[in-house]
Design an enzyme around this catalytic site. Structure first.
Site, short mmCIF file in Angstrom:
data_model
loop_
_atom_site.label_atom_id
_atom_site.label_comp_id
_atom_site.label_asym_id
_atom_site.label_seq_id
_atom_site.Cartn_x
_atom_site.Cartn_y
_atom_site.Cartn_z
N SER A 107 0.85 -1.19 0.00
CA SER A 107 0.00 0.00 0.00
C SER A 107 0.88 1.24 0.00
CB SER A 107 -0.89 0.01 1.24
OG SER A 107 -1.45 1.31 1.40
N HIS A 143 -1.16 -1.22 -4.23
CA HIS A 143 -2.44 -0.91 -3.59
C HIS A 143 -2.52 0.61 -3.35
CE1 HIS A 143 -5.93 -2.01 -1.01
NE2 HIS A 143 -5.53 -1.02 -0.22
N ASP A 196 -4.77 3.65 -1.93
CA ASP A 196 -5.89 3.97 -1.05
C ASP A 196 -6.45 5.36 -1.38
OD1 ASP A 196 -6.07 1.68 0.80
OD2 ASP A 196 -4.01 2.24 1.30
N MET A 198 -9.16 8.11 -0.38
CA MET A 198 -10.00 8.49 0.76
C MET A 198 -10.55 9.89 0.54
SD MET A 198 -7.64 7.18 3.89
CE MET A 198 -6.68 5.68 3.81
N HIS A 225 -8.24 0.95 -3.92
CA HIS A 225 -9.18 0.72 -2.82
C HIS A 225 -9.89 2.04 -2.52
CE1 HIS A 225 -9.53 -0.30 1.81
NE2 HIS A 225 -10.71 -0.23 1.22
N MET A 249 -12.14 4.30 -0.51
CA MET A 249 -12.81 4.54 0.77
C MET A 249 -13.52 5.87 0.65
SD MET A 249 -9.74 3.09 3.10
CE MET A 249 -8.65 3.23 1.69
N MET A 301 -11.61 -6.12 5.53
CA MET A 301 -10.74 -5.17 6.25
C MET A 301 -10.39 -5.74 7.62
SD MET A 301 -10.06 -2.53 4.36
CE MET A 301 -9.22 -1.57 5.61
N GLY A 348 -8.91 3.92 7.05
CA GLY A 348 -8.61 5.34 7.22
C GLY A 348 -7.13 5.65 7.38
N GLY A 361 -2.89 4.00 7.90
CA GLY A 361 -1.93 2.91 7.92
C GLY A 361 -1.35 2.76 9.33
N GLY A 362 -0.63 1.68 9.54
CA GLY A 362 0.11 1.50 10.78
C GLY A 362 -0.70 1.08 11.99
N ASP A 391 -6.51 -6.46 4.44
CA ASP A 391 -5.87 -5.14 4.41
C ASP A 391 -5.95 -4.51 5.80
OD1 ASP A 391 -4.98 -2.58 3.80
OD2 ASP A 391 -6.73 -2.03 2.59
N GLY A 392 -4.78 -4.22 6.36
CA GLY A 392 -4.71 -3.55 7.65
C GLY A 392 -3.97 -4.36 8.68
N GLY A 393 -2.80 -3.87 9.10
CA GLY A 393 -2.04 -4.54 10.15
C GLY A 393 -1.42 -5.85 9.73
N GLY A 427 1.17 -2.00 4.06
CA GLY A 427 1.71 -0.64 3.91
C GLY A 427 2.97 -0.49 4.72
N SER A 428 2.79 -0.31 6.04
CA SER A 428 3.96 -0.06 6.89
C SER A 428 4.93 -1.25 6.93
CB SER A 428 3.51 0.33 8.31
OG SER A 428 2.47 -0.49 8.74
C1 DX5 Z 1 -6.19 1.57 5.65
C2 DX5 Z 1 -5.78 1.23 4.24
C3 DX5 Z 1 -4.65 0.30 4.15
C4 DX5 Z 1 -3.37 0.78 4.80
C5 DX5 Z 1 -2.73 -0.43 5.40
O1 DX5 Z 1 -7.43 2.16 5.62
O2 DX5 Z 1 -6.86 0.68 3.52
O3 DX5 Z 1 -4.40 -0.08 2.79
O4 DX5 Z 1 -2.46 1.37 3.93
O5 DX5 Z 1 -1.61 -0.03 6.11
P1 DX5 Z 1 -0.87 -1.01 7.10
O6 DX5 Z 1 -0.40 -2.17 6.30
O7 DX5 Z 1 0.26 -0.16 7.63
O8 DX5 Z 1 -1.86 -1.40 8.15
ZN ZN Z 2 -6.42 -0.22 1.55
#
Ligand code: DX5
Ligand code: ZN
Length: 220
Positions: free
Chosen positions: A6, A29, A31, A33, A62, A64, A133, A138, A140-141, A171-173, A193-194
């Site tokens: 991401s 990926h 995002d 928003m 993605h 949002m 999800m 919303g 990352g991290g 997606d997420g964590g 992402g992170s």
């Molecule tokens: C959060 C995003 C994710 C985000 C994930 O709303 O949809 O794609 O970048 O980031 P990590 O991998 O750091 O949780």
């Molecule tokens: Zn995402």
């Protein structure tokens, strides 16, 4: 199996070079928003169009955003290979999935941690990917919400039952240490992402995540 970094965790002042550092991944990926569906704001179709032009790998967008019924097609037209919209935001999801496919993109639907899987069952014949999800969308991290794990296994069962060929994305964590378990539960597309962009050697991180997925899939 897909590893999709991401770019939310990338340096937004240098997106072209940041995309080039993840060329060994499957898809980038992206995002999107709108500060309404989620309390954060990123980029729109004009920037996605340029990213699609310079990216070494296809874009997994993605959304949002509120009202994807109106806006999602512009991301397919901007060159996204896959467009994911949220079931919570769409009024006519079947129609939207059909329009995305007709526009030449893969159609995908996402559900937030608190949304029941029953809301997407009728969509299964219309989509290429389901995104479960594993954090509140919303930012990352954030750490993965453990309560979402049972949904992954349940989603895989629903997909199997439908007979359709659908990727199951998380997606997420997502990290090197939990990815194996996610794969074992039935996920086969992993957004990180992170876990990728917070490290200087992105190719190495992508490789490590791929290995964790392989080990997990071997155990499932
Ligand atoms: C959060 C995003 C994710 C985000 C994930 O709303 O949809 O794609 O970048 O980031 P990590 O991998 O750091 O949780
Ligand atoms: Zn995402």
């Amino acid at each position: 199996m897909q590893i999709n970094p991401s770019i939310l965790s990338a340096d937004f002042a240098n997106l072209e070079s940041e995309l080039n550092t993840i060329a060994s991944a499957d898809m980038a990926h992206v995002d999107v928003m709108d500060n309404h569906f989620v309390p954060n704001l990123t980029i729109g179709p004009a920037v996605v169009k340029r990213l699609a032009e310079v990216s070494p790998i296809p874009l997994d967008v993605h959304l949002m955003i509120e009202n994807p019924d109106k806006w999602a097609i512009s991301y397919a037209e901007a060159g996204a290979a896959s467009v994911t919209f949220h079931i919570e935001a769409s009024h006519q999801p079947i129609d939207l999935a059909r329009r995305l496919r007709a526009a030449g993109a893969e159609a995908a639907v996402a559900i937030k941690p608190g949304t029941d899987l029953s809301t997407i069952v009728e969509l299964l014949p219309e989509i290429d990917m389901l995104l479960v999800m594993t954090v509140e969308p919303g930012f990352g991290g954030q750490p993965l919400i453990k309560d979402t794990l049972h949904k992954i296994a349940e989603a895989r069962k629903l997909i199997r039952k439908s007979g359709a060929k659908i990727r199951l994305q998380v997606d997420g964590g997502v990290t090197e240490s939990n990815l194996g378990e996610l794969a074992q539960l039935g996920a086969d597309s992993f957004v990180a992402g992170s876990a990728i962009y917070n490290h200087s050697d992105r190719a190495l991180q992508i490789h490590k995540l791929r290995e964790s997925a392989r080990l997990g899939l071997g155990r499932s």
